[in-house]
Write an enzyme that holds these catalytic residues in place. Sequence first.
Site, PDB file in Angstrom:
ATOM      1  CB  THR A 105     -10.073  11.024  -1.332  1.00 21.35           C
ATOM      2  OG1 THR A 105      -9.107  10.121  -0.949  1.00 21.35           O
ATOM      3  CG2 THR A 105      -9.512  12.408  -1.505  1.00 21.35           C
ATOM      4  CD  GLU A 106     -10.959   4.207   0.221  1.00 19.64           C
ATOM      5  OE1 GLU A 106     -11.207   2.899   0.546  1.00 19.64           O
ATOM      6  OE2 GLU A 106     -10.045   4.478  -0.676  1.00 19.64           O
ATOM      7  CG  LEU A 107     -14.444   8.018   6.864  1.00 19.43           C
ATOM      8  CD1 LEU A 107     -13.282   8.298   7.823  1.00 19.43           C
ATOM      9  CD2 LEU A 107     -15.650   9.106   7.222  1.00 19.43           C
TER      10      LEU A 107
END
Length: 619
Positions: A105-107
Site C-alpha cells: 500500500t505504500e512504497l
Amino acid sequence: MPMSRQVLLIVSLSAGVSVSPALALQADIQGIEGEAAENVANYLAAFDATEYGKGRVRSEVARRTRDALKAYGYYEPELDITLVGDNPVERARLQIQLGPRVTITELDVSVEGDASDDEAFRQVLDDLPLEEGEPLRHEPYESLRGRFSTLAVERGYFDANFTDRRIEVRPWEESARIYLTLDSGERYVFGNVRFDGSQIEESRLRNMMPFDSGDPYLAGSLAVYSQRLGETGWFRSVSVRPRLQGPADALIQAHRGWWEAVDTGTASGGGVLDDSPLLSASAVNAANRLGRERPPRVPVDVNLIPADRHQFEVGIGYATDVGPRTQFSWEQPWLNEDGDSLSHELYLSAPEQYFSGTYTIPLANPLTDSYELTYGLKNEDNEDTQSLEASVEVARRWLFENGWTQRLYFRTTYEDFTQADQEDQVLLMYPGISWARVRTRNPRFPSWGDRQRLSLAASSDIWGSDASFLRATLDSQWIRMLGEDTRFVGRTSIGAMHTDDFDKIPPSLRFFAGGDQSVRGYSYESLAPENEDGELLGGQHLLTASLEAQRRITGDWWGAAFVDTGNAFNSWWPDELATGAGLGVRWVSPVGPVRFDIAHPFDNEEDSWRLHFAIGPEF
C-alpha cells in the site's frame, strides 16, 4: 480466527532454502501449489525431525510453513498438520488454506548522496521490481537491496549504507509498507596506481589504462585493465585491485564508550531505542569525512609476474587437403623492457612446408599500435605447382575500437617456381593494405561469429619489381544459430588481379579453388584454368561460396548438409562454377570441432564422391 493487531518489522526473509540434511522430514503438502508450495517444501526439507519430540516437531513445522508463506505475502494461513510416526516423526501431512494476501500500500524507495545524480542508480529507481497495489513478495525487495549494494561497490560508493530498510506489515489490514533509503555518501575516485613485479617499462603499462587518476571509480575499469595487461602476453599472472582503507566507522570504534548511543540508521527486527540517540547517523558520517581528502581516493595496486621468456608448442593434425601436418612454435613474448616480442613457426605437411618469424615492436599502446617485421621461407609441391619462396615484410598495425585491424605493409618476395609449363625466378616488391576482423562467441564451437578480411596490393616495374599487378581479395565467413540445436555456416571468397605479366606472377599470388575450405567434392587447389595439356596454370580471379546447415543429433554431435560452388578463372564472369554438395558429421571435441564430410562433385564424372576430414577451429 483471532488476529493479533501488531506491526511486524521485517528485516530479511529469504524466499527459499535448498539445504537438505541426510534425515530430512518428508512432507505431503495439500491445498496449495506453485511457488508457495515449493517454498514450503524447501523450508521443511531443512528440518531434521529425528532430534525432537512430537510436540516440538509440530511447532517447528508450523513455524517454518508460516515463514515460507510470508515470503509470498500470506501472513494468516490456516494449517492442519498431521504427523505420521512416533519418536521419530517420519512424515508430516499439511492441509493449507492460504487466507488473504498482503498487498503493497505504500512504497518509499530513495537514494541520497552523490549517487542520487548517478544514472545507474536512477535507472534502478525507474525499473523498480516493486509497485504499489501488487501482492507482497520478499524476493524482489531483497533483490533491490542487493542491486543497490552491488552498484555501490562497483561504482565507488564505499561509505554507502541503508539509513532505512524495513517492510512494515499489517496483516489485519492486508497491507504492507516498504521503506528503503540508501545514503551513498561521496563517490570515490581513482588515486595513484602502483606497479610491482613488472619487467616492462612503466609508461607502456600506463598507456593501456582505461582510466586516469581523479576519474570516478568503476570496478569495470579495473577488470578491463587487467584484461588488457593479460592480452599483451608479457605476464604470467596479473592482479589489479583497489587498495581500500579501513572501515569508515574507524572513528566510532576508537570511542567505544558511546557506540551504544549512536543511531546507526538500520532496523534490527522490531527493536527500537527508548532514548533519543546522542549522535545521528548523518552526524557520524560527517565526522568520518573530517580531515579526509576530497573527493576520497582509491589507490590501485597492480601486481605482476613476468611470463616465461621462451614458450614452445607442438601441434599435430590431419586434413584431407594436406594429409598429416605438424606445427612447431617458439614464442618469446618479451625481449626487453620495451616489450618487443619475437615468434617463430615451423609448419610441415606433404605438399607444403614453411618457416616464418615475426618481430613485433609495440608503440604507445601495445595492444593497438605496433610495427612488425616478418620473414619466411616456404616450399610447395602440389599438383602442377613447385615453388620455393623467400620473403621479408615490414608492416604498421592498428587495432581500432570497432574490432577491425588495419595493416599497411611493404613486402619483398623472391620466388623460384614452376607452374605447369611455366618456369621463372622473380623478385617482387609491393606495398599493400589489409583490414580484418574476427568476432566470435564460444571460440571452441561458435554459436555466433563472423570473420572478414579485405586486402589490396600493387606492384610495378617502376620501383624494380619484375612484374606489375593490382590484386584484391575479400574473404567472409558467418556463423549463426537458430534456437539451441540448429546452426548455419556461410562463407565466400572473392579475388581479382589485373596484370599484363601473368607468366611472371608466382603461384603464391595466383588463384586456385577446391578443397576442405573451398569447394568440397574437389581435391585441394584442383580448380583453375589449364593449359593445352590439362595442367593447372592458376587464375587471375576467384569466386567461391558455401552454405551449410547443421543440426544437433545429441550432445556434442551434429549432422550437416552443405552445398559449395566456385572456381578460379581468367575473366569475369566465369564460364562455369564447379559445384559440390554432401552430408557431414561434426563432433565438438575438447580440442575443437572434428569435421567429416562426404561430398559429390556434380560435374566430375570420374570422381563421384570425395571424403573430407579436418580437425581444428572454424575461425
